[in-house]
Design an enzyme around this catalytic site. Sequence first.
Site, PDB file in Angstrom:
ATOM      1  N   THR A  15      -0.731   6.289  -4.243  1.00 45.42           N
ATOM      2  CA  THR A  15       0.253   5.736  -5.164  1.00 45.42           C
ATOM      3  C   THR A  15       0.110   6.396  -6.523  1.00 45.42           C
ATOM      4  OG1 THR A  15      -0.159   3.685  -3.998  1.00 45.42           O
ATOM      5  CG2 THR A  15       1.262   3.544  -5.906  1.00 45.42           C
ATOM      6  N   ASP A  28     -10.211   3.869   4.980  1.00 41.13           N
ATOM      7  CA  ASP A  28     -10.083   4.368   3.606  1.00 41.13           C
ATOM      8  C   ASP A  28     -11.430   4.242   2.897  1.00 41.13           C
ATOM      9  OD1 ASP A  28      -7.437   4.885   4.045  1.00 41.13           O
ATOM     10  OD2 ASP A  28      -6.661   3.210   2.870  1.00 41.13           O
ATOM     11  N   ASP A  42       0.841  -1.183   0.000  1.00 42.46           N
ATOM     12  CA  ASP A  42       0.000   0.000   0.000  1.00 42.46           C
ATOM     13  C   ASP A  42       0.882   1.239   0.000  1.00 42.46           C
ATOM     14  OD1 ASP A  42      -2.819   1.047   0.420  1.00 42.46           O
ATOM     15  OD2 ASP A  42      -1.668   2.084   1.966  1.00 42.46           O
TER      16      ASP A  42
HETATM   17  P1  ADP Z   1      -3.702   4.184  -4.949  1.00 38.76           P
HETATM   18  O1  ADP Z   1      -2.860   4.403  -3.738  1.00 38.76           O
HETATM   19  O2  ADP Z   1      -3.405   5.175  -6.014  1.00 38.76           O
HETATM   20  O3  ADP Z   1      -5.151   4.068  -4.625  1.00 38.76           O
HETATM   21  P2  ADP Z   1      -3.814   1.347  -5.511  1.00 38.76           P
HETATM   22  O4  ADP Z   1      -2.698   0.394  -5.317  1.00 38.76           O
HETATM   23  O5  ADP Z   1      -4.975   1.277  -4.613  1.00 38.76           O
HETATM   24  O6  ADP Z   1      -3.195   2.797  -5.549  1.00 38.76           O
HETATM   25  O7  ADP Z   1      -4.301   1.148  -7.018  1.00 38.76           O
HETATM   26  C1  ADP Z   1      -5.310   1.943  -7.548  1.00 38.76           C
HETATM   27  C2  ADP Z   1      -5.481   1.641  -9.016  1.00 38.76           C
HETATM   28  O8  ADP Z   1      -5.904   0.296  -9.185  1.00 38.76           O
HETATM   29  C3  ADP Z   1      -6.568   2.513  -9.599  1.00 38.76           C
HETATM   30  O9  ADP Z   1      -6.139   3.005 -10.839  1.00 38.76           O
HETATM   31  C4  ADP Z   1      -7.732   1.561  -9.744  1.00 38.76           C
HETATM   32  O10 ADP Z   1      -8.600   1.927 -10.791  1.00 38.76           O
HETATM   33  C5  ADP Z   1      -7.027   0.270 -10.035  1.00 38.76           C
HETATM   34  N1  ADP Z   1      -7.865  -0.891  -9.738  1.00 38.76           N
HETATM   35  C6  ADP Z   1      -8.456  -1.253  -8.577  1.00 38.76           C
HETATM   36  N2  ADP Z   1      -9.165  -2.403  -8.718  1.00 38.76           N
HETATM   37  C7  ADP Z   1      -9.019  -2.781 -10.006  1.00 38.76           C
HETATM   38  C8  ADP Z   1      -9.477  -3.895 -10.798  1.00 38.76           C
HETATM   39  N3  ADP Z   1     -10.250  -4.843 -10.275  1.00 38.76           N
HETATM   40  N4  ADP Z   1      -9.103  -3.935 -12.100  1.00 38.76           N
HETATM   41  C9  ADP Z   1      -8.309  -2.989 -12.615  1.00 38.76           C
HETATM   42  N5  ADP Z   1      -7.828  -1.938 -11.936  1.00 38.76           N
HETATM   43  C10 ADP Z   1      -8.173  -1.827 -10.663  1.00 38.76           C
END
Ligand code: ADP
Length: 567
Positions: A97, A395, A63
């Site tokens: 991120t 969150d 994370d």
């Molecule tokens: P952040 O800290 O930016 O929230 P994350 O590691 O949570 O980073 O990743 C967020 C990204 O992952 C976003 O662009 C979100 O749209 C994408 N995401 C989350 N779930 C899915 C999924 N099932 N399929 C594709 N992308 C996903």
Amino acid sequence: MTVTDRSRILSPDSPGHVAGRDAQSANISAGQALAELLRTTLGPKGLDKMLVGTDGKVVVTNDGASMLDRLDIDQPIARVLADVASQQADRVGDGTTTAVVVAGELLAAAEDLLDRGLHPTTIMDGYHHAVQRAVETLENDALVIDASDPERLREVARTVITGKWDASATAFLAARAVETVQAIRDGQTVDFAKITRKTAPGGSVFDTQVFDGLLIDMAESSTDVVSPDPGPPRRIEDATVALVDDQLTIETVTGQGAVTVDSPAQLDAFRAYEDEVYASQVDRIAGVGADVVFCQKSIDDRVRYLLAAEGILAVERTRQDELHKLGRATGARPVASVDELTTAETGQAGVVEQQTAGPHRFTVVRDAEGFDQASLLVRGGTEHVVEEVKRLLDDCFHVLRLVVEEGRVVPGGGATEAHLARVLRDDAASVPRRDQLAIEAFADALDVIPRTLAETAGLDPVDTLLELRTRHHRGERRAGLALDTGTVTDVVDRGVVEPAAVKQRALRSAAEAANLVLRIDDVAAAASPDGDGHGETDHAHGPGELVESTEGYPWAVGHSMSHDHDH
Ligand code: ADP
Ligand code: MG
């Protein structure tokens, strides 16, 4: 930002002084290095990072926000970037991120543009223009959803959690987050003060429960008392509640030998005195018709026994804020001393019920129709697990609040970035040549999100980006990468959606961070008056904010907890 606050800047000829293009280059690389570190954690298939502290603590996490909180970042520019990103997390609960990774790309592009002779201000203006345009586009193109539909809310919560847990735990926790928010929402308002969170290590994540009403801890010690028969019932209806912001014990007497007893007679007298005080306390509580008494401090075993004999449930060491929540919910007023207790200070609760979760005991207090309060009891195998689950649920609460308030989401899985990149590229044509370069650079920087999502899923990033571009060119705005199937598809249909505000905020944070770095063309080694080069970062939280801890992770090893627990 302690880098400048507490520092005395040394003169330009001091050692450690770097200026102009060199300073910019050094800063840019530092920023990019941080972005690269976070990049591969992005998305549901992001990889875990192992952080090893100087003290030997080891934490495994994927994370971004969690990493930034734990990384010991010495490099000032990296620190600046990390701070911008942490604010992102604090404000909207997600997208950290994304913000750092996009900022890293913006810096890489800036390096190139600087080499081509563009002035930093031109680049900054271009980035600024681009982010404005992107935010505006999201304003117009966000999807309006029915935020009263729990399934829509669960989709958003699942997108937050995906990748941190397996699919079934993700679905389960997303459902608990939505259940909590649904219980306390008032139309489009979500007031975090109405949510009580408790952690109780033990059991499994799937034992996490949402209670209607207030969940109050019962100190473990209250189980030790030999209960009288029949004792207070486990469930009391129409309960009269008394709140005592004091102790129900005689501290000076039973305490550290404050009284010396020289003779059996004295001891008897002393016991008699205690009995009298305790009896009068119990009389007072019974006299106002209380069925349950919550006490902020400890309750003497004898008092609790006597209260139990009267059928009164006694709960000791109730946290002050919870005493006040109880007050607001039941209409009772906490008294500073039990002697002041009268019927005017008591309140009413529909049901007061004792609950257990493993070795933990709780009292649930609710109204017949519910108090407009919800409590979440987070369970999980270890303390690390419960703390991490709690953080994820926090969150979710932030993100759900945004959706409930605004009812606007955008497609995830890189679809929104692809859409914005297309809009910005079209746009660039209509601005002067030099600005155009920076705007195009911004558009290209956005590709990092779908590219990285593809990479982490083992897909070919080039092919994936091409397919995305083609489909967006055809007007398929919702085309993104659905990582459960590993295909480019309509991600909204697959429930991969995020609040528009999270994306807007992440892009603003990214541009803000990049511009902060570009603005600096002079770096001087500085000595702070107290000899400490970098101080603590402050993560200010607004009132009623949930964010309070980012400790713990399911796979954390040998990591000590350093903050107060709810439990
Ligand atoms: P952040 O800290 O930016 O929230 P994350 O590691 O949570 O980073 O990743 C967020 C990204 O992952 C976003 O662009 C979100 O749209 C994408 N995401 C989350 N779930 C899915 C999924 N099932 N399929 C594709 N992308 C996903
Ligand atoms: Mg996230």
